[in-house]
Design a protein around this motif. Structure first.
Motif, short mmCIF file in Angstrom:
data_model
loop_
_atom_site.label_atom_id
_atom_site.label_comp_id
_atom_site.label_asym_id
_atom_site.label_seq_id
_atom_site.Cartn_x
_atom_site.Cartn_y
_atom_site.Cartn_z
N GLN A 425 -33.86 -23.60 -6.69
CA GLN A 425 -32.60 -23.33 -7.39
C GLN A 425 -32.10 -24.62 -8.04
O GLN A 425 -32.53 -25.71 -7.66
CB GLN A 425 -31.52 -22.92 -6.38
CG GLN A 425 -31.90 -21.84 -5.42
CD GLN A 425 -30.77 -21.54 -4.45
OE1 GLN A 425 -30.35 -22.41 -3.69
NE2 GLN A 425 -30.29 -20.31 -4.47
N GLU A 427 -29.54 -25.94 -7.34
CA GLU A 427 -28.97 -26.68 -6.22
C GLU A 427 -30.00 -27.45 -5.42
O GLU A 427 -29.67 -28.43 -4.77
CB GLU A 427 -28.26 -25.71 -5.27
CG GLU A 427 -27.02 -25.02 -5.84
CD GLU A 427 -27.33 -23.73 -6.61
OE1 GLU A 427 -28.49 -23.53 -7.04
OE2 GLU A 427 -26.40 -22.93 -6.79
N ARG A 527 -31.16 -11.96 -5.26
CA ARG A 527 -29.81 -12.18 -4.78
C ARG A 527 -29.44 -11.28 -3.62
O ARG A 527 -29.72 -10.09 -3.67
CB ARG A 527 -28.83 -11.79 -5.88
CG ARG A 527 -29.10 -12.47 -7.13
CD ARG A 527 -28.26 -13.64 -7.14
NE ARG A 527 -28.69 -14.45 -8.23
CZ ARG A 527 -29.08 -15.69 -8.03
NH1 ARG A 527 -29.10 -16.19 -6.83
NH2 ARG A 527 -29.43 -16.41 -9.04
MG MG Z 1 -27.74 -19.78 -7.98
#
Ligand code: MG
Ligand code: ATP
Length: 657
Positions: A425, A427, A527
């Motif tokens: 990701q 992140e 998700r």
């Molecule tokens: Mg994301």
């Protein structure tokens, strides 16, 4: 998603054929099985060893400081210069004549840039940036197409300790403005225009609109630096004092620049996430930890062979894959890579394959959405080219459906190239879960297992590991060097988004659902918000999509769970048909519903299937399911600022039965 319940879907493909690496690949692979054991025995020592792949001006002391978690710090006290590590040190090692970048422009122009040339150009840019008073810690926005100056700009920022914020050049002026304001950027770097599908399109205009003048002016902006690319407008708007040409400034600067070193934790860049789950977040990345992860993963996951390989990552620099695998990963390893400016079908659908053929690309890394597009165009196109230079393929951005995996393997890889399906990701900074080529036996559609040094788990609401075969939340239960250091200016959102769900355990919550199969191979299901609950059964959107795409008529599918009075959620599908396929209406829809029933379970049969010409995607190629949900539930659309083409909704609404 608050109750996980029992996983009811069993993906038929998890028991599918396993693909072992060839003996030749195993014999020469960078990665070894033994790395997993070493990393597990002493993760911090393992990461220290990876960090030592880089040149540190001041060596680090402790590897990790967790005292202020979740604000972790890595490589304490270490100092380095990221640009030096990506450029100068290769020149110093006598590799200055090696091509760093084979740049391929959309209209057919091209440029080869060696490491020596790159060093000169990055130094010129750094000298100019410093001359206008930009100082370590200042932010610079980069809003550019895929031209060499974009990468030169990023590296020049890194060289001076300026924190860059790359904004995808397809975003609107409003999206650019909100990112400039959020980061309080002092300079924007752009081009006069950009080539889009064979034609020059304005870009500086969007910057003018974003930056504004007078009372509307972006308060932080002092300079707009413009690279000449398209020359399409002789009357380009110009604000004296604010706007300068790259050629007249950077182009005139000295190519000698002495880099200074910065703390390992110095913020290298901000990057706003693609926004599939809400308003984009300004993710902050560090220097030492980030570069360690970029460099380590590039070397091992892409089995990079210096001086031999030609690497091509098809991502745009506007998203994280472009940062880590177009800039920092390859260049820190002294790689030779392709940077392609345009779209895959300009001037025609042969473009990517011609580039592979011409430059002898060995390693090719793209998103499943592009693989499915190639499938839609038909295999005659790649079949018309000699792709025998390829030896390794990669996939990123979304779960890759097994059908697309097998096609990629056979048609593009000629059945001989390992495929690395890389989960990560914005992140995480770099690849986290992926096969290691030469080590892992892969299964189509599975990202297989966390890399050495990375620790992931699949857990229920209470943080208990779920049994193999059951769905749960994907968590990263140990810190890693490339981890985000925060959300720019919003510590509360940082803690809330990533660290609150498993606060007690101190785990990072990735926001994705996942499952280990009976062989403990990891399947990312997309998700958590995309896991549907139909009459109490948990069904993953990506599994239903895979089932739909496995039908020969379907090129792409997006599935969402829409509120349903009787079942809680009802499955609604949007599908694009293969080129040249006739839409037989109800008969086809019945076939598709049956396909899902056979592949997964009758419970997973979509309530509604809409055949549409286009799916709403972000610039990084991800389907915006939350917006399709808005459509299916009859709501106003949420934040569409990162969408490629908001007008697709007119077509989708028109086709919705
Ligand atoms: Mg994301
Ligand atoms: P936002 O966080 O704003 O919603 P985003 O998550 O789409 O945006 P990215 O950070 O680019 O932006 O995407 C990361 C997500 O992409 C992962 O959380 C995962 O859902 C998906 N993803 C990436 N690679 C893979 C992969 N190989 N397999 C499955 N999913 C993947």
């Amino acid at each position: 998603m608050n109750d996980l319940g029992k996983g009811t879907t069993t993906m038929s493909s998890s028991a599918s054929k396993v693909y072992p690496p060839s003996p030749e690949f195993v014999a020469d692979a960078n990665a070894t099985k033994e790395m997993y054991d070493r990393a597990e025995a002493d993760p911090l020592e393992f990461w220290a060893e990876q960090a030592r792949r880089l040149d540190w001006e001041t060596p680090f002391g402790d590897v990790l400081d967790s005292s202020d978690a979740p604000f972790f710090k890595w490589f304490i006290g270490g100092k380095l210069n990221v640009a030096y590590n990506c450029v100068d040190r290769h020149v110093a090692a006598g590799k200055g004549d090696r091509v760093a970048i084979h740049w391929v422009g959309e209209p057919g122009d091209s440029r080869d840039i060696t490491y020596s040339q790159l060093k000169d150009e990055v130094s010129q840019a750094a000298n100019y940036f410093a001359s206008i008073g930009l100082q370590t810690g200042d932010r610079v926005a980069i809003y550019m197409p895929m031209v060499p100056e974009a990468i030169i700009s990023m590296l020049a920022c890194a060289r001076l300790g300026l924190t860059h914020s790359v904004v995808f050049a397809g975003f609107s002026s409003a999206a650019l403005r909100s990112r400039i304001d959020d980061a309080e950027a002092k300079m924007v770097i752009t081009t006069d225009g950009q080539y889009r599908r064979g034609k020059p399109a304005p870009l500086k205009e969007a910057v003018d609109e974003a930056v504004g003048t007078g009372a509307d002016a972006a308060p932080s902006i002092e300079k707009v630096l413009v690279v000449r690319r398209t020359n399409h407008d002789p009357n380009l708007n110009w604000v004296e004092g604010r706007d300068v040409w790259w050629d007249d400034t950077v182009g005139e600067a000295s190519p000698n620049h002495e880099p200074e070193s910065f703390d390992a934790e110095h913020p290298l860049f901000l990057l706003y996430t693609s926004g599939t789950t809400g308003k984009p977040k300004g993710i902050v990345h560090s220097s030492g930890g980030y570069l360690t992860q970029a460099s380590y993963t590039f070397h091992n996951v892409f089995d990079h062979k210096e001086g031999r390989d030609v690497f091509w990552c098809g991502a745009d620099i506007g998203w994280v894959t472009g940062h880590t695998y177009l800039v920092y990963g390859p260049l820190s390893n002294g790689a030779t890579e392709i940077i392609y400016e345009g779209t895959p079908n300009t001037p025609n659908e042969h473009r990517h394959f011609e580039v592979i053929e011409k430059y002898g690309v060995t390693t090719y890394y793209i998103a499943p959405t592009l693989i499915r597009t190639f499938m839609k165009w038909g295999r005659e196109i790649p079949d018309a080219h000699d792709l025998s230079s390829l030896r390794l393929l990669g996939s990123v951005g979304e779960p890759i459906n097994p059908e697309a995996w097998r096609w990629y393997n056979e048609v593009i890889g000629g059945g001989r190239c390992p495929i690395v399906d890389t989960w990560w990701q914005t992140e995480t900074g770099g690849i986290m879960i992926s096969p290691l080529p030469g080590v892992t036996e892969t299964k189509p559609g599975s990202a297989m297992r966390p890399l050495p040094g990375i620790s992931a788990n699949v857990v229920d609401d209470n943080g208990n590991a779920v049994a193999d075969g059951e769905q749960g939340y994907l968590v990263l239960d140990k810190p890693w060097p490339g981890m985000l250091r925060g959300i720019w200016g919003d510590d509360a959102r940082f803690k809330e988004t990533y660290w609150s769900r498993f606060a007690e355990q101190g785990w990072y919550f990735a926001g994705d659902g996942a499952r280990y199969d009976e062989d403990h191979a990891l399947w990312v299901l997309g998700r958590v918000d995309d896991v549907m609950n139909v009459s109490g059964h948990r069904i993953s959107t990506s599994e239903v999509e895979s089932a739909l795409v496995s039908h020969s008529a379907v090129a792409e599918a997006a599935v969402i769970g829409a509120a349903d009075e009787t079942t809680g959620q009802g499955i609604v599908a949007f599908v694009i048909l293969m080129e040249g396929t006739e839409n037989s209406g109800d008969a086809l829809i019945a076939e598709l519903r049956n396909q899902v029933a056979t592949d997964i379970s009758p419970i997973a049969k979509p309530r509604e299937i809409n055949i549409v010409p286009e799916l709403p995607k972000t610039r990084s190629g991800k389907i915006m399911r939350r917006l399709l949900k808005d459509v299916a539930e009859g709501r106003e659309l949420g934040d569409t600022s990162t969408l490629v083409d908001p007008s697709v909704f007119e077509a989708i609404r028109a086709r919705q039965s």
